[in-house]
Design a protein around this motif. Sequence first.
Motif, PDB file in Angstrom:
ATOM      1  N   ALA A  55       0.814  -1.222   0.000  1.00 20.08           N
ATOM      2  CA  ALA A  55       0.000   0.000   0.000  1.00 20.08           C
ATOM      3  C   ALA A  55       0.845   1.269   0.000  1.00 20.08           C
ATOM      4  O   ALA A  55       0.311   2.353  -0.256  1.00 20.08           O
ATOM      5  CB  ALA A  55      -0.932   0.000   1.211  1.00 20.08           C
ATOM      6  N   GLN A  56       2.138   1.157   0.264  1.00 17.85           N
ATOM      7  CA  GLN A  56       2.986   2.350   0.300  1.00 17.85           C
ATOM      8  C   GLN A  56       3.016   3.068  -1.040  1.00 17.85           C
ATOM      9  O   GLN A  56       3.183   4.280  -1.100  1.00 17.85           O
ATOM     10  CB  GLN A  56       4.429   1.964   0.664  1.00 17.85           C
ATOM     11  CG  GLN A  56       4.638   1.513   2.089  1.00 17.85           C
ATOM     12  CD  GLN A  56       6.106   1.160   2.298  1.00 17.85           C
ATOM     13  OE1 GLN A  56       6.981   2.017   2.231  1.00 17.85           O
ATOM     14  NE2 GLN A  56       6.387  -0.103   2.529  1.00 17.85           N
ATOM     15  N   ASP A  57       2.889   2.325  -2.120  1.00 20.38           N
ATOM     16  CA  ASP A  57       3.072   2.912  -3.449  1.00 20.38           C
ATOM     17  C   ASP A  57       2.077   2.303  -4.427  1.00 20.38           C
ATOM     18  O   ASP A  57       2.334   1.253  -5.022  1.00 20.38           O
ATOM     19  CB  ASP A  57       4.506   2.652  -3.923  1.00 20.38           C
ATOM     20  CG  ASP A  57       4.838   3.472  -5.166  1.00 20.38           C
ATOM     21  OD1 ASP A  57       3.925   3.742  -5.956  1.00 20.38           O
ATOM     22  OD2 ASP A  57       6.009   3.846  -5.328  1.00 20.38           O
ATOM     23  N   PRO A  58       0.914   2.938  -4.639  1.00 21.50           N
ATOM     24  CA  PRO A  58      -0.104   2.403  -5.552  1.00 21.50           C
ATOM     25  C   PRO A  58       0.400   2.215  -6.975  1.00 21.50           C
ATOM     26  O   PRO A  58      -0.037   1.296  -7.675  1.00 21.50           O
ATOM     27  CB  PRO A  58      -1.216   3.455  -5.495  1.00 21.50           C
ATOM     28  CG  PRO A  58      -1.046   4.114  -4.161  1.00 21.50           C
ATOM     29  CD  PRO A  58       0.438   4.144  -3.934  1.00 21.50           C
ATOM     30  N   VAL A  59       1.331   3.070  -7.420  1.00 22.64           N
ATOM     31  CA  VAL A  59       1.863   2.944  -8.785  1.00 22.64           C
ATOM     32  C   VAL A  59       2.704   1.675  -8.904  1.00 22.64           C
ATOM     33  O   VAL A  59       2.559   0.887  -9.841  1.00 22.64           O
ATOM     34  CB  VAL A  59       2.701   4.179  -9.163  1.00 22.64           C
ATOM     35  CG1 VAL A  59       3.442   3.946 -10.469  1.00 22.64           C
ATOM     36  CG2 VAL A  59       1.795   5.394  -9.287  1.00 22.64           C
ATOM     37  N   LEU A  60       3.583   1.464  -7.934  1.00 20.36           N
ATOM     38  CA  LEU A  60       4.391   0.259  -7.959  1.00 20.36           C
ATOM     39  C   LEU A  60       3.506  -0.973  -7.778  1.00 20.36           C
ATOM     40  O   LEU A  60       3.757  -2.021  -8.376  1.00 20.36           O
ATOM     41  CB  LEU A  60       5.450   0.316  -6.863  1.00 20.36           C
ATOM     42  CG  LEU A  60       6.491  -0.815  -6.886  1.00 20.36           C
ATOM     43  CD1 LEU A  60       7.226  -0.842  -8.219  1.00 20.36           C
ATOM     44  CD2 LEU A  60       7.475  -0.660  -5.745  1.00 20.36           C
ATOM     45  N   LEU A  61       2.472  -0.850  -6.977  1.00 19.58           N
ATOM     46  CA  LEU A  61       1.527  -1.947  -6.783  1.00 19.58           C
ATOM     47  C   LEU A  61       0.925  -2.368  -8.123  1.00 19.58           C
ATOM     48  O   LEU A  61       0.838  -3.554  -8.437  1.00 19.58           O
ATOM     49  CB  LEU A  61       0.421  -1.515  -5.822  1.00 19.58           C
ATOM     50  CG  LEU A  61      -0.715  -2.524  -5.601  1.00 19.58           C
ATOM     51  CD1 LEU A  61      -0.190  -3.757  -4.879  1.00 19.58           C
ATOM     52  CD2 LEU A  61      -1.849  -1.883  -4.812  1.00 19.58           C
ATOM     53  N   ARG A  62       0.525  -1.384  -8.924  1.00 23.86           N
ATOM     54  CA  ARG A  62      -0.046  -1.699 -10.229  1.00 23.86           C
ATOM     55  C   ARG A  62       0.999  -2.362 -11.138  1.00 23.86           C
ATOM     56  O   ARG A  62       0.678  -3.284 -11.897  1.00 23.86           O
ATOM     57  CB  ARG A  62      -0.587  -0.421 -10.883  1.00 23.86           C
ATOM     58  CG  ARG A  62      -1.313  -0.696 -12.187  1.00 23.86           C
ATOM     59  CD  ARG A  62      -1.973   0.556 -12.742  1.00 23.86           C
ATOM     60  NE  ARG A  62      -2.713   0.226 -13.940  1.00 23.86           N
ATOM     61  CZ  ARG A  62      -3.961  -0.244 -13.960  1.00 23.86           C
ATOM     62  NH1 ARG A  62      -4.600  -0.427 -12.826  1.00 23.86           N
ATOM     63  NH2 ARG A  62      -4.563  -0.537 -15.093  1.00 23.86           N
ATOM     64  N   THR A  63       2.236  -1.913 -11.042  1.00 25.10           N
ATOM     65  CA  THR A  63       3.309  -2.536 -11.824  1.00 25.10           C
ATOM     66  C   THR A  63       3.470  -3.999 -11.431  1.00 25.10           C
ATOM     67  O   THR A  63       3.592  -4.881 -12.283  1.00 25.10           O
ATOM     68  CB  THR A  63       4.636  -1.792 -11.608  1.00 25.10           C
ATOM     69  OG1 THR A  63       4.499  -0.447 -12.066  1.00 25.10           O
ATOM     70  CG2 THR A  63       5.770  -2.464 -12.363  1.00 25.10           C
ATOM     71  N   LEU A  64       3.458  -4.272 -10.140  1.00 30.05           N
ATOM     72  CA  LEU A  64       3.673  -5.622  -9.644  1.00 30.05           C
ATOM     73  C   LEU A  64       2.548  -6.573 -10.009  1.00 30.05           C
ATOM     74  O   LEU A  64       2.774  -7.752 -10.256  1.00 30.05           O
ATOM     75  CB  LEU A  64       3.850  -5.607  -8.123  1.00 30.05           C
ATOM     76  CG  LEU A  64       5.056  -4.869  -7.559  1.00 30.05           C
ATOM     77  CD1 LEU A  64       5.060  -4.946  -6.043  1.00 30.05           C
ATOM     78  CD2 LEU A  64       6.342  -5.437  -8.119  1.00 30.05           C
ATOM     79  N   PHE A  65       1.327  -6.068 -10.027  1.00 29.37           N
ATOM     80  CA  PHE A  65       0.185  -6.966 -10.183  1.00 29.37           C
ATOM     81  C   PHE A  65      -0.543  -6.856 -11.522  1.00 29.37           C
ATOM     82  O   PHE A  65      -1.278  -7.773 -11.883  1.00 29.37           O
ATOM     83  CB  PHE A  65      -0.819  -6.736  -9.043  1.00 29.37           C
ATOM     84  CG  PHE A  65      -0.371  -7.339  -7.750  1.00 29.37           C
ATOM     85  CD1 PHE A  65      -0.739  -8.627  -7.395  1.00 29.37           C
ATOM     86  CD2 PHE A  65       0.445  -6.637  -6.887  1.00 29.37           C
ATOM     87  CE1 PHE A  65      -0.312  -9.194  -6.210  1.00 29.37           C
ATOM     88  CE2 PHE A  65       0.887  -7.195  -5.695  1.00 29.37           C
ATOM     89  CZ  PHE A  65       0.502  -8.475  -5.356  1.00 29.37           C
ATOM     90  N   VAL A  66      -0.366  -5.754 -12.249  1.00 27.77           N
ATOM     91  CA  VAL A  66      -1.107  -5.576 -13.499  1.00 27.77           C
ATOM     92  C   VAL A  66      -0.177  -5.459 -14.699  1.00 27.77           C
ATOM     93  O   VAL A  66      -0.278  -6.236 -15.657  1.00 27.77           O
ATOM     94  CB  VAL A  66      -2.035  -4.340 -13.428  1.00 27.77           C
ATOM     95  CG1 VAL A  66      -2.769  -4.151 -14.755  1.00 27.77           C
ATOM     96  CG2 VAL A  66      -3.035  -4.494 -12.290  1.00 27.77           C
ATOM     97  N   GLU A  67       0.730  -4.498 -14.673  1.00 31.89           N
ATOM     98  CA  GLU A  67       1.586  -4.261 -15.833  1.00 31.89           C
ATOM     99  C   GLU A  67       2.400  -5.499 -16.204  1.00 31.89           C
ATOM    100  O   GLU A  67       2.635  -5.776 -17.379  1.00 31.89           O
ATOM    101  CB  GLU A  67       2.526  -3.074 -15.583  1.00 31.89           C
ATOM    102  CG  GLU A  67       1.836  -1.753 -15.288  1.00 31.89           C
ATOM    103  CD  GLU A  67       1.163  -1.148 -16.518  1.00 31.89           C
ATOM    104  OE1 GLU A  67       1.230  -1.757 -17.597  1.00 31.89           O
ATOM    105  OE2 GLU A  67       0.577  -0.060 -16.378  1.00 31.89           O
ATOM    106  N   ILE A  68       2.819  -6.261 -15.195  1.00 34.80           N
ATOM    107  CA  ILE A  68       3.626  -7.448 -15.466  1.00 34.80           C
ATOM    108  C   ILE A  68       2.859  -8.451 -16.307  1.00 34.80           C
ATOM    109  O   ILE A  68       3.444  -9.216 -17.092  1.00 34.80           O
ATOM    110  CB  ILE A  68       4.109  -8.088 -14.135  1.00 34.80           C
ATOM    111  CG1 ILE A  68       5.261  -9.064 -14.387  1.00 34.80           C
ATOM    112  CG2 ILE A  68       2.962  -8.766 -13.404  1.00 34.80           C
ATOM    113  CD1 ILE A  68       6.532  -8.407 -14.813  1.00 34.80           C
TER     114      ILE A  68
END
Length: 209
Positions: A109-122
């Motif tokens: 939750a610290q970084d919503p942008v990185l969260l999206r990278t980890l779970f969606v963009e990949i």
Amino acid sequence: MSDTIEKTVASKSAEGAESEHYARLLQGMAQAVAAKGYADTTIADIVREAAVSRRTFYEHFSTKTECLIALYETASRLALQAVSEAFDPAQPWHAQVEQAMTAYFDYLAQDPVLLRTLFVEILGLGMPGLAARRRVNDEIANFIQIAINSSGTECDPAAHLTSEMAMTVVGGINELVLQAIEQERAGDLRELVAPATRLVRAVAAESLR
């Protein structure tokens, strides 16, 4: 840049003199994807954000796919480190699950942008992204299996998770996170602690029967 990205960069910077540019490229990738999404991000965007040359990029990565995967794997291992630090093998497994889940979701939750990278963009990388995701999920499942199976006492025996059961837990937690992202609840991941804890406890308890 968020604290999470800074930790990702620092974790690579500590590995050697040449890794400064590597770390800056990870940072540049994160910032470019945050601004444009992976599909529209170009190598020119990455090197501009990283303040390095295109030549430097190709000294470390062949493609932007490799760069995103490097960011994904580094950040994912930091998330696993957060869980590992929250898990006390001296305590019974069922007492540790909620604490470990809280640490994991707080990290994400610290970084919503990185969260999206980890779970969606990949997921948009095709087979290379799926292979990277499988490697990361295998690491997490292996940690869960070892942590729970080794956390027992004479009066409170440990569970016995198989590798398949551990991967089931990882898959369930991933789907909870993806659902939260889709519903734009990335900032409320603490709400996932309770269902994720129940999932882990239920799967682990089944192994004791």
